[in-house]
Design a protein around this motif. Sequence first.
Motif, short mmCIF file in Angstrom:
data_model
loop_
_atom_site.label_atom_id
_atom_site.label_comp_id
_atom_site.label_asym_id
_atom_site.label_seq_id
_atom_site.Cartn_x
_atom_site.Cartn_y
_atom_site.Cartn_z
N ASP A 36 -6.36 -8.90 15.37
CA ASP A 36 -5.24 -8.74 16.29
C ASP A 36 -4.84 -10.08 16.91
O ASP A 36 -3.96 -10.15 17.76
CB ASP A 36 -5.56 -7.70 17.39
CG ASP A 36 -6.76 -8.09 18.24
OD1 ASP A 36 -7.31 -9.21 18.06
OD2 ASP A 36 -7.17 -7.27 19.09
N GLY A 61 3.60 -3.83 10.73
CA GLY A 61 3.49 -4.16 12.15
C GLY A 61 3.08 -5.59 12.44
O GLY A 61 2.89 -5.96 13.61
N THR A 81 -0.90 -5.17 16.79
CA THR A 81 -1.17 -3.76 16.49
C THR A 81 -0.64 -3.46 15.09
O THR A 81 0.41 -3.97 14.70
CB THR A 81 -0.48 -2.81 17.48
OG1 THR A 81 0.91 -3.17 17.54
CG2 THR A 81 -1.09 -2.88 18.87
N SER A 83 1.17 -0.90 13.12
CA SER A 83 1.99 0.26 13.48
C SER A 83 2.13 1.25 12.33
O SER A 83 2.50 2.40 12.53
CB SER A 83 3.37 -0.21 13.93
OG SER A 83 3.95 -1.01 12.91
N SER A 84 1.82 0.80 11.09
CA SER A 84 1.91 1.69 9.94
C SER A 84 0.83 1.30 8.94
O SER A 84 0.50 0.13 8.80
CB SER A 84 3.28 1.56 9.27
OG SER A 84 3.26 2.15 7.99
N THR A 109 -8.23 -0.21 10.15
CA THR A 109 -7.77 1.05 10.75
C THR A 109 -8.51 2.29 10.22
O THR A 109 -8.37 3.37 10.78
CB THR A 109 -6.27 1.27 10.47
OG1 THR A 109 -6.09 1.53 9.05
CG2 THR A 109 -5.45 0.05 10.86
#
Length: 429
Positions: A36, A61, A81, A83-84, A109
């Motif tokens: 991140d 993202g 982050t 996001s997908s 993730t």
Amino acid sequence: MDSIVIQGGNRLNGTIPVSGAKNSALKLMAASILTDQPLLLTNMPRLADTKFLGRLLKALGVEVTERDGADGQETLFHGATISSTFAPYDLVRQMRASFNVLGPLLARTGEAKVSLPGGCTIGARPVDLHLQALTALGAEIELDEGYVTARAPKGLQGAEIAFPIVSVGATEHALLAAVMANGTTVLRNAAREPEIGDLARCLTAMGARVDGIDSDVLTITGVSSLGGATWSVIPDRIEMGSYAVAAAMAGGEVRLTKARADLMQALSAKMVEAGVEITPTDDGVIVKRDPAQRLKAVDLTTEVYPGFATDLQAQFMALMTTADGQSTIQENIFENRFMHAPELARLGADIAVHAGSAVVTGVPTLRGAPVMATDLRASVSLVIAGLVAEGETTVGRVYHLDRGFEKLEDKLTACGADIRRVKGDEHDH
């Protein structure tokens, strides 16, 4: 579609700066998914392929910022982050390397849905070794309607993975996934290409623990998270080799800078054998050939690194078309990699292809003609041949070239080549 028009016969004299390696940059870009924190890549090539992957990373993202830095072109990636975790077909089909987002998405993730890459013209290049490695690391994988859906609800787990064949893509993909797995992963029969070492060192700078870099056994001790880093992309040894061959083909003296002589030793040895002078410098090589002296034919076999790179085979074949004698070129890496042979024949080359080998009988001169690029490395071999072909050579479908060569016409023009790009619509009127 654009084409490149070359008037043959000019010598090459001057300096060509070598760009960052496409094959390294793409995997380093995928590594930005793992953290991140910001990842700054310097010495970044600006190519069709890096643009494609940048588009995909944005869809996942990751913020992607291209800019000019103190050391030339750089790109900042920041995936604060994700996001997908979905990589759709229309973004993956344009370039195989984008499939390598699967492992990092899974590591960060715990899930991902990634399209299988589309067909590739230079042979099968299946991704089964990639999926076997991820399965060994504890991923649950389903294939459905051209998509890979992968889950690791409890996180990836360290594993022993012995690759049945040496695979650059599978080695890189397993490395990208294993750096954040629980426990230790050992990759045996790992590929040793310099681009893999570059990726491993960048991951180490981000906080990964990788032992055995540049060897065929990589031991990865998983860490819970990775941080940001600033990393300079390794020089592109294929671009470097391609311009070295171009200089040898046309004759003259060209200094290749921002490069590393040690990355093209297998090619250098063959070129010296053929009668080219190659002098290493502190930031590259000088390639020199007296055009009055005809090159000697030499035989060649492509092998995994540190052997002769399959990605330089087409270029070397072009060089052999006007050499004195007969050379046999054996292709051991990709099964469908002589598609440039019939195109070189249109320029007057004498090439006989039998399955995995080609016999090139040198001819005194090549003659310009319209030819068509079939894949990235084949396309540059046609440009190289066009540099010495009498008259005009037009290379069509150069979008293949734009995937891997940055400012090709500018770099060759700066050394005296008569080469220009014709936009697609100019041909149509």
